[in-house]
Design an enzyme around this catalytic site. Structure first.
Site, short mmCIF file in Angstrom:
data_model
loop_
_atom_site.label_atom_id
_atom_site.label_comp_id
_atom_site.label_asym_id
_atom_site.label_seq_id
_atom_site.Cartn_x
_atom_site.Cartn_y
_atom_site.Cartn_z
N ASP A 58 44.86 43.24 40.52
CA ASP A 58 45.84 43.05 39.46
C ASP A 58 47.14 42.59 40.12
OD1 ASP A 58 47.17 43.47 36.84
OD2 ASP A 58 48.14 45.12 37.92
N ASP A 98 50.89 42.31 38.28
CA ASP A 98 52.08 43.04 37.85
C ASP A 98 51.89 44.54 38.04
OD1 ASP A 98 53.77 40.88 36.76
OD2 ASP A 98 52.14 40.63 35.34
#
Length: 332
Positions: A15, A17
């Site tokens: 991932d 953010d």
């Protein structure tokens, strides 16, 4: 359990953010960890629910932060959303785009026709995050959805971690349309499978590891896809959230940050810990029985509670070391 966590996997899905960066800043340990993954020859894929940027912009951002990245390593929810539409609609179908130019480009690239008004007779609506959206955009989408258009949301993250704190995410705007239409969208990004399946397939891998900071997207997506996951505590979710996680949102491992990839599997796995004991009753009682850090305490607490129950639970420490660990975790 011997060896490092990374040893068991042939691709790492990161991932972005809250896991690799927060806005314009790398999270602690991210640069060194990702460089080490590359150095060991393990492919990486950056899987982001942020549909506001094209893949090249994501690459440029990563390079600007000091990381190596290529377009083939980036999978965005805009790509996944457009792919879902292309699977369900004939070429040339009109799609009302509520989102950024990047999302519009992905729709066009797959042979669909992006439009912006209900008067253009769209047969589908695709929604992704853009800071430029206004009332008119949602009004046009509302009319189309109420008229029977297929509705695809690139992702449903209600918040977006930035260096300034949590900001509204696409999921918050999805809720606006859900309230106005009484309809539910198909979701292409995490926690649904299209985005993760696309990333794994692009790497030709069969032993993936998902790494993320959010239980409801990164970890829940890994659970749905049947892949192991590592939660890092650098973004949205906290130790308390992890302890009280629902059954479909529980990772196999937890670490402070991405450097946990290079820890022994037994040290990062959510399991009973030699240095901590947990008694389950009306709540949880944590006791120290040796030298151990607070993340070991968290792993022990999660293992005990997940085997006995779920949801909110009161936790107490029975000695000074246990109480200090709970204060550090902010779950006392």
């Amino acid at each position: 359990m011997n060896g490092m966590l990374l040893d068991d996997h042939d691709v790492v899905l990161f991932d972005l953010d809250g896991t690799v960066y927060r806005g314009g800043e790398l999270v602690p340990g991210a640069l060194e960890a990702i460089q080490q993954v590359h150095g060991r020859g393990v492919p990486v894929r950056y899987v982001t629910n942020n549909a506001s940027k094209p893949d090249q912009a994501v690459v440029d951002h990563l390079i600007g932060l000091g990381l190596k990245a290529e377009r083939s390593e980036v999978s965005t929810s805009a790509q996944a959303g457009a792919a879902v539409l292309a699977e369900k609609l004939p070429a040339g179908s009109r799609v009302l785009v509520v989102g950024s130019a990047a999302l519009e480009s992905e729709v066009d690239r797959l042979g669909l026709v992006p439009v912006t008004e209900f008067a253009d007779e769209p047969v589908a609506v695709v929604q992704g995050l853009s800071t430029e959206l206004g009332y008119r955009d949602f009004a046009e989408a509302c009319l189309a959805i109420r008229d029977g258009a297929l509705w695809v949301a690139c992702n449903a993250d209600r918040t977006l971690p930035t260096e300034r704190g949590l900001m509204p995410g696409n999921g918050a705007l999805v809720e606006l349309l859900r309230a106005a239409t009484d309809q539910d969208p198909l979701v292409a990004g995490k926690p649904e499978r299209p985005l993760l399946d696309r990333a794994v397939s692009s790497a030709g891998a069969d032993r993936p590891l998902m790494v993320g900071d959010r239980l409801d997207t990164d970890i829940a997506g890994a659970v749905k896809a049947g892949m192991p996951s590592l939660m890092v505590l650098t973004g949205v979710n906290t130790p308390r959230h992890l302890l009280e996680a629902a059954l479909g949102e529980r990772p196999g491992s937890v670490a402070a940050d991405l450097r946990g990839l290079f820890s022994p599997k037994s040290e990062v796995a959510i399991a009973a810990q030699p240095a901590w004991s947990v008694t389950v009753g009306d709540g949880l009682e944590l006791a120290s029985r040796g030298e151990g850090d607070e993340l070991g305490a968290l792993r022990a607490l999660c293992a005990a509670w997940w085997s006995a129950g779920s949801g909110p639970v009161q936790v107490v420490g029975s000695d000074d070391a246990a109480r200090a660990a709970l204060r550090a975790l902010d779950i006392d």
